[in-house]
Write an enzyme that holds these catalytic residues in place. Sequence first.
Site, PDB file in Angstrom:
ATOM      1  N   ASP A 124      14.651  48.929  69.443  1.00 41.50           N
ATOM      2  CA  ASP A 124      15.412  48.803  70.683  1.00 41.50           C
ATOM      3  C   ASP A 124      14.451  48.525  71.822  1.00 41.50           C
ATOM      4  O   ASP A 124      13.315  49.012  71.822  1.00 41.50           O
ATOM      5  CB  ASP A 124      16.203  50.084  70.962  1.00 41.50           C
ATOM      6  N   ASP A 142      22.826  45.114  68.993  1.00 42.04           N
ATOM      7  CA  ASP A 142      23.750  46.110  69.534  1.00 42.04           C
ATOM      8  C   ASP A 142      24.703  45.481  70.540  1.00 42.04           C
ATOM      9  O   ASP A 142      25.899  45.793  70.570  1.00 42.04           O
ATOM     10  CB  ASP A 142      22.973  47.243  70.216  1.00 42.04           C
TER      11      ASP A 142
END
EC number: 3.4.23.36
Length: 167
Positions: A124, A142
């Site tokens: 991330d 995401d």
Amino acid sequence: MTTNTATHTGITRWLGIAAILVILDQITKIAITSTFVYGESLPITPFFNLVLVYNKGAAFSFLATETGWQRHFFTAVGIGASVFIIYLLKKNPGERLLSWALALILGGAIGNVIDRVLYGHVIDFLDLYIGNRHWPAFNIADSAICIGAVLFVYDELRRGKKPASST
């Protein structure tokens, strides 16, 4: 025979969109991991940073602190969801909004499955915040999953509306 060709052409388009998302997701993750060290952050705007973090869990780091079983579980869930989405795309290639939603979810799911298989965690790097309150870091995959989910819900709500009776 025309239906089979139309179905094949229709699903190819949606699989192509999913593949583009996977490529974009993986390129951005490679770029961030080759530029940043774990935990490093670079302010971009007063509400957005680039940061390198790893997520061993699911959305919002759900189950991230478990012993490792979650890697295999979420990999299996991602693969299972991908197979089911491909089935739905084959079944509904002409449903544009639904197919967009499914293609986005598929691309995101595959992008995160690749991370889990290769690294044991999801990479991330997007960090949105207001003041000292940070949204959990996320990535392109995401984002695609979230946008796809919103489109999916909107499509389902739209389909559920029936015209008013004329009686």
